[in-house]
Design a protein around this motif. Structure first.
Motif, PDB file in Angstrom:
ATOM      1  N   ARG A  76       0.837  -1.205   0.000  1.00  0.00           N
ATOM      2  CA  ARG A  76       0.000   0.000   0.000  1.00  0.00           C
ATOM      3  C   ARG A  76       0.872   1.256   0.000  1.00  0.00           C
ATOM      4  NH1 ARG A  76      -4.944   0.923   0.697  1.00  0.00           N
ATOM      5  NH2 ARG A  76      -5.452  -1.141   1.469  1.00  0.00           N
ATOM      6  N   LYS A  77       1.912   1.257   0.813  1.00  0.00           N
ATOM      7  CA  LYS A  77       2.810   2.419   0.880  1.00  0.00           C
ATOM      8  C   LYS A  77       3.549   2.615  -0.444  1.00  0.00           C
ATOM      9  CE  LYS A  77       3.688   2.408   5.830  1.00  0.00           C
ATOM     10  NZ  LYS A  77       4.722   2.248   6.867  1.00  0.00           N
ATOM     11  N   THR A  78       3.985   1.517  -1.052  1.00  0.00           N
ATOM     12  CA  THR A  78       4.691   1.607  -2.341  1.00  0.00           C
ATOM     13  C   THR A  78       3.768   2.167  -3.411  1.00  0.00           C
ATOM     14  OG1 THR A  78       6.116  -0.255  -1.765  1.00  0.00           O
ATOM     15  CG2 THR A  78       5.903   0.273  -4.100  1.00  0.00           C
ATOM     16  N   LEU A  79       2.540   1.668  -3.468  1.00  0.00           N
ATOM     17  CA  LEU A  79       1.596   2.154  -4.471  1.00  0.00           C
ATOM     18  C   LEU A  79       1.202   3.606  -4.216  1.00  0.00           C
ATOM     19  CD1 LEU A  79      -0.614  -0.999  -4.969  1.00  0.00           C
ATOM     20  CD2 LEU A  79       0.991   0.000  -6.592  1.00  0.00           C
ATOM     21  N   GLU A  80       1.063   4.011  -2.966  1.00  0.00           N
ATOM     22  CA  GLU A  80       0.772   5.417  -2.658  1.00  0.00           C
ATOM     23  C   GLU A  80       1.884   6.310  -3.183  1.00  0.00           C
ATOM     24  OE1 GLU A  80       0.134   6.110   1.484  1.00  0.00           O
ATOM     25  OE2 GLU A  80      -1.850   5.197   1.468  1.00  0.00           O
ATOM     26  N   ARG A  81       3.118   5.920  -2.924  1.00  0.00           N
ATOM     27  CA  ARG A  81       4.269   6.711  -3.371  1.00  0.00           C
ATOM     28  C   ARG A  81       4.313   6.798  -4.896  1.00  0.00           C
ATOM     29  NH1 ARG A  81       7.910   3.787  -1.261  1.00  0.00           N
ATOM     30  NH2 ARG A  81       8.659   2.816  -3.140  1.00  0.00           N
ATOM     31  N   LEU A  82       4.049   5.699  -5.571  1.00  0.00           N
ATOM     32  CA  LEU A  82       4.075   5.694  -7.029  1.00  0.00           C
ATOM     33  C   LEU A  82       2.909   6.498  -7.613  1.00  0.00           C
ATOM     34  CD1 LEU A  82       5.057   1.987  -7.700  1.00  0.00           C
ATOM     35  CD2 LEU A  82       6.485   3.997  -8.029  1.00  0.00           C
ATOM     36  N   PHE A  83       1.725   6.340  -7.034  1.00  0.00           N
ATOM     37  CA  PHE A  83       0.553   7.029  -7.566  1.00  0.00           C
ATOM     38  C   PHE A  83       0.639   8.537  -7.349  1.00  0.00           C
ATOM     39  CE2 PHE A  83      -3.069   4.116  -8.771  1.00  0.00           C
ATOM     40  CZ  PHE A  83      -2.238   3.042  -9.051  1.00  0.00           C
ATOM     41  N   LEU A  84       1.338   8.982  -6.324  1.00  0.00           N
ATOM     42  CA  LEU A  84       1.485  10.427  -6.096  1.00  0.00           C
ATOM     43  C   LEU A  84       2.372  11.087  -7.151  1.00  0.00           C
ATOM     44  CD1 LEU A  84       1.635  10.706  -2.216  1.00  0.00           C
ATOM     45  CD2 LEU A  84      -0.145  11.527  -3.748  1.00  0.00           C
ATOM     46  N   ALA A  85       3.076  10.295  -7.951  1.00  0.00           N
ATOM     47  CA  ALA A  85       3.865  10.856  -9.049  1.00  0.00           C
ATOM     48  C   ALA A  85       2.968  11.286 -10.206  1.00  0.00           C
ATOM     49  CB  ALA A  85       4.894   9.839  -9.537  1.00  0.00           C
ATOM     50  N   ASP A  86       1.724  10.805 -10.233  1.00  0.00           N
ATOM     51  CA  ASP A  86       0.769  11.177 -11.276  1.00  0.00           C
ATOM     52  C   ASP A  86       0.035  12.449 -10.845  1.00  0.00           C
ATOM     53  OD1 ASP A  86      -0.989  11.276 -13.374  1.00  0.00           O
ATOM     54  OD2 ASP A  86      -2.173   9.536 -12.763  1.00  0.00           O
ATOM     55  N   LYS A  87       0.054  13.473 -11.694  1.00  0.00           N
ATOM     56  CA  LYS A  87      -0.582  14.747 -11.363  1.00  0.00           C
ATOM     57  C   LYS A  87      -2.095  14.611 -11.232  1.00  0.00           C
ATOM     58  CE  LYS A  87       3.010  17.407 -11.252  1.00  0.00           C
ATOM     59  NZ  LYS A  87       3.469  17.963 -10.000  1.00  0.00           N
ATOM     60  N   ALA A  88      -2.701  13.668 -11.933  1.00  0.00           N
ATOM     61  CA  ALA A  88      -4.148  13.465 -11.823  1.00  0.00           C
ATOM     62  C   ALA A  88      -4.533  12.957 -10.434  1.00  0.00           C
ATOM     63  CB  ALA A  88      -4.628  12.481 -12.879  1.00  0.00           C
ATOM     64  N   VAL A  89      -3.629  12.247  -9.774  1.00  0.00           N
ATOM     65  CA  VAL A  89      -3.893  11.729  -8.431  1.00  0.00           C
ATOM     66  C   VAL A  89      -3.477  12.743  -7.372  1.00  0.00           C
ATOM     67  CG1 VAL A  89      -3.308   9.896  -6.789  1.00  0.00           C
ATOM     68  CG2 VAL A  89      -3.634   9.345  -9.193  1.00  0.00           C
ATOM     69  N   SER A  90      -2.316  13.362  -7.557  1.00  0.00           N
ATOM     70  CA  SER A  90      -1.798  14.262  -6.528  1.00  0.00           C
ATOM     71  C   SER A  90      -2.375  15.668  -6.612  1.00  0.00           C
ATOM     72  CB  SER A  90      -0.273  14.343  -6.626  1.00  0.00           C
ATOM     73  OG  SER A  90       0.128  14.924  -7.854  1.00  0.00           O
ATOM     74  N   GLY A  91      -2.937  16.065  -7.756  1.00  0.00           N
ATOM     75  CA  GLY A  91      -3.471  17.415  -7.915  1.00  0.00           C
ATOM     76  C   GLY A  91      -4.579  17.757  -6.944  1.00  0.00           C
ATOM     77  N   PRO A  92      -5.630  16.943  -6.832  1.00  0.00           N
ATOM     78  CA  PRO A  92      -6.702  17.253  -5.877  1.00  0.00           C
ATOM     79  C   PRO A  92      -6.232  17.260  -4.418  1.00  0.00           C
ATOM     80  CG  PRO A  92      -7.443  15.639  -7.475  1.00  0.00           C
ATOM     81  CD  PRO A  92      -5.981  15.819  -7.690  1.00  0.00           C
ATOM     82  N   ILE A  93      -5.275  16.396  -4.098  1.00  0.00           N
ATOM     83  CA  ILE A  93      -4.745  16.369  -2.732  1.00  0.00           C
ATOM     84  C   ILE A  93      -3.986  17.653  -2.446  1.00  0.00           C
ATOM     85  CG2 ILE A  93      -3.103  15.195  -1.215  1.00  0.00           C
ATOM     86  CD1 ILE A  93      -3.919  12.572  -2.597  1.00  0.00           C
ATOM     87  N   ALA A  94      -3.170  18.110  -3.387  1.00  0.00           N
ATOM     88  CA  ALA A  94      -2.420  19.354  -3.206  1.00  0.00           C
ATOM     89  C   ALA A  94      -3.364  20.547  -3.107  1.00  0.00           C
ATOM     90  CB  ALA A  94      -1.437  19.541  -4.352  1.00  0.00           C
TER      91      ALA A  94
END
Length: 102
Positions: free
Chosen positions: A25-43
Motif C-alpha cells: 500500500r505504501k509503495t503504491l501510494e508513493r508511485l501514484f502520487l507521481a501522477d498529477k491526476a492523483v496528486s493534484g486534488p490532494i495538493a
C-alpha cells in the motif's frame, strides 16, 4: 525485473487486486502520487490548510495539517514515468497490478 520497459516511457498502472500488505500500500501510494491526476486534488485540498504557529509552554509550536493519502483501491489507474527505481518498485507489487505502456 519482470517489466521490460525502457526508462523514460509512460506507464499505465492499474490495480487489479485488493491491496492487503501495508508495504505494498505504501509503495503504491508513493508511485501514484507521481501522477498529477492523483496528486493534484490532494495538493489543492492541502492549500486550504495553513500552519498555525502559537506559543505553547513558552516556545513556538506549529500545528500542521494531517497528510492526506490517495485512495488505493481495486480499479484505480495512474500514469507514471518509468525510471529504474520505479520499475523496481513496480516489480515488488507485480502480483497486485497490471502495467502497460501508455
Amino acid at each position: 525485473m519482470p517489466f521490460e520497459f525502457k526508462t523514460g516511457t509512460s506507464l499505465k498502472v492499474t490495480i487489479n487486486k485488493a491491496v492487503k500488505r501495508e508495504a505494498a500500500r505504501k509503495t503504491l501510494e508513493r508511485l501514484f502520487l507521481a501522477d498529477k491526476a492523483v496528486s493534484g486534488p490532494i495538493a489543492a485540498r492541502e492549500k486550504n490548510f495553513a500552519d498555525k504557529p502559537k506559543r505553547r509552554g513558552g516556545r513556538i509550536w506549529t500545528k500542521r495539517p494531517n497528510k492526506v493519502h490517495p485512495d488505493i483501491v481495486q480499479g484505480k489507474v495512474a500514469t507514471i514515468k518509468a525510471t529504474p527505481q520505479v520499475l523496481k518498485d513496480l516489480g515488488s507489487v507485480a502480483d497486485i497490478i497490471e502495467v502497460t505502456a501508455a
